[in-house]
Design an enzyme around this catalytic site. Structure first.
Site: not given
Ligand code: PEP
Length: 251
Positions: A10, A12, A95, A97, A167, A173, A213
């Site tokens: 992803n 972003k 997501h 976000e 998630e 992040g 992460s």
């Molecule tokens: C994501 O944006 O779905 C995500 C898991 O980000 P990160 O791997 O940076 O935590």
């Protein structure tokens, strides 16, 4: 049990067209012998360039959102038809976000899932608890509620076209990862929710990724867990070598 692991990047709001070309040119050869399905979800502006570079490779193209309406006065939004025309295969929906900053709810997630499926785009549906929800012992309740909400009115035959990404919001992040056991246990809870809705076979077959992460160092441990069918990768998908290492952990 024969679920093919799926690793999805992803990106972003990262990578111009020029940067997209550079990153994919480095990445594609590194993952060409992968034993899993690979998807890269890119910003809308990079879709055409990414598609061109991915042609004839084992990497599929994804988008990061889709609107539920066919067309109309929705400034700044993108329809399923628009994505389909550009040969997008997957689309991230719900997501955290989007939920956190753009008012996404279980209801709008569900509408987007339906729109995606109606145009044969495969949704990657994100669910996950916030830190406050986790600390108040509500993780299971939250992910079950989000799963039920996302799947409302979705026919069982569509499940093979849907991926769920667990998630935990506090892990996205932040550099904080759920322990492999915690991630596996919560994914088992989500699988059970799918079982309640659609029965055992559907629950056994649906792929559920972990995201938050995940990186080149912790991917092996997470991916070794029986319920974890791959990863949705943010930060580490922006570095070709790191993303390729995660891909190689998915066997
Ligand atoms: C994501 O944006 O779905 C995500 C898991 O980000 P990160 O791997 O940076 O935590």
């Amino acid at each position: 049990m024969s679920r093919l692991p799926i690793i999805a990047g992803n990106w972003k709001m990262n990578n111009t067209v020029k940067e997209t070309k550079a990153l994919l040119t480095e990445l594609l050869p590194l993952v060409k012998d992968a034993a899993c399905e690979i998807v890269i979800c890119v910003p809308y502006t990079s879709i055409a360039a990414a598609k061109k570079l991915m042609r004839g490779t084992n990497v599929k193209l994804g988008a990061e959102n889709v609107h539920w309406a066919e067309k109309g006065a929705f400034t700044g939004e993108i329809s399923a038809d628009m994505l389909k025309e550009l040969k997008v295969a997957y689309v991230i929906i719900g997501h955290s976000e989007r939920r956190q900053y753009f008012g996404e709810t279980d209801e709008t997630v569900n509408k987007r899932v339906k729109a995606a499926l109606s145009r044969k785009l495969k949704p990657i549906i994100c669910v996950g608890e916030t830190l406050a929800e986790r600390e108040s012992g509500r993780t299971d309740e939250v992910v079950i509620g989000q799963t039920k909400g996302a799947f409302d009115g979705i026919a069982k035959r569509e499940l093979k076209n849907i991926v769920i990404a667990y998630e935990p919001v506090w892990a996205i992040g932040t550099g904080r990862t759920a322990t492999a056991d915690d991630a596996d246990n919560t994914i088992a809870v989500i699988r059970k929710a799918v079982k309640k809705l659609y029965g055992s076979a559907a629950a056994e077959d649906i792929r559920i990724q972990y995201g938050g992460s995940m990186n080149a160092k912790n991917a092996d441990e997470l991916m070794a867990k029986p319920n974890i069918d791959g990863g949705l990768i943010g930060g580490a998908s922006l570095k070709a070598v790191d993303f390729a290492k995660i891909v190689s952990a998915a066997k």
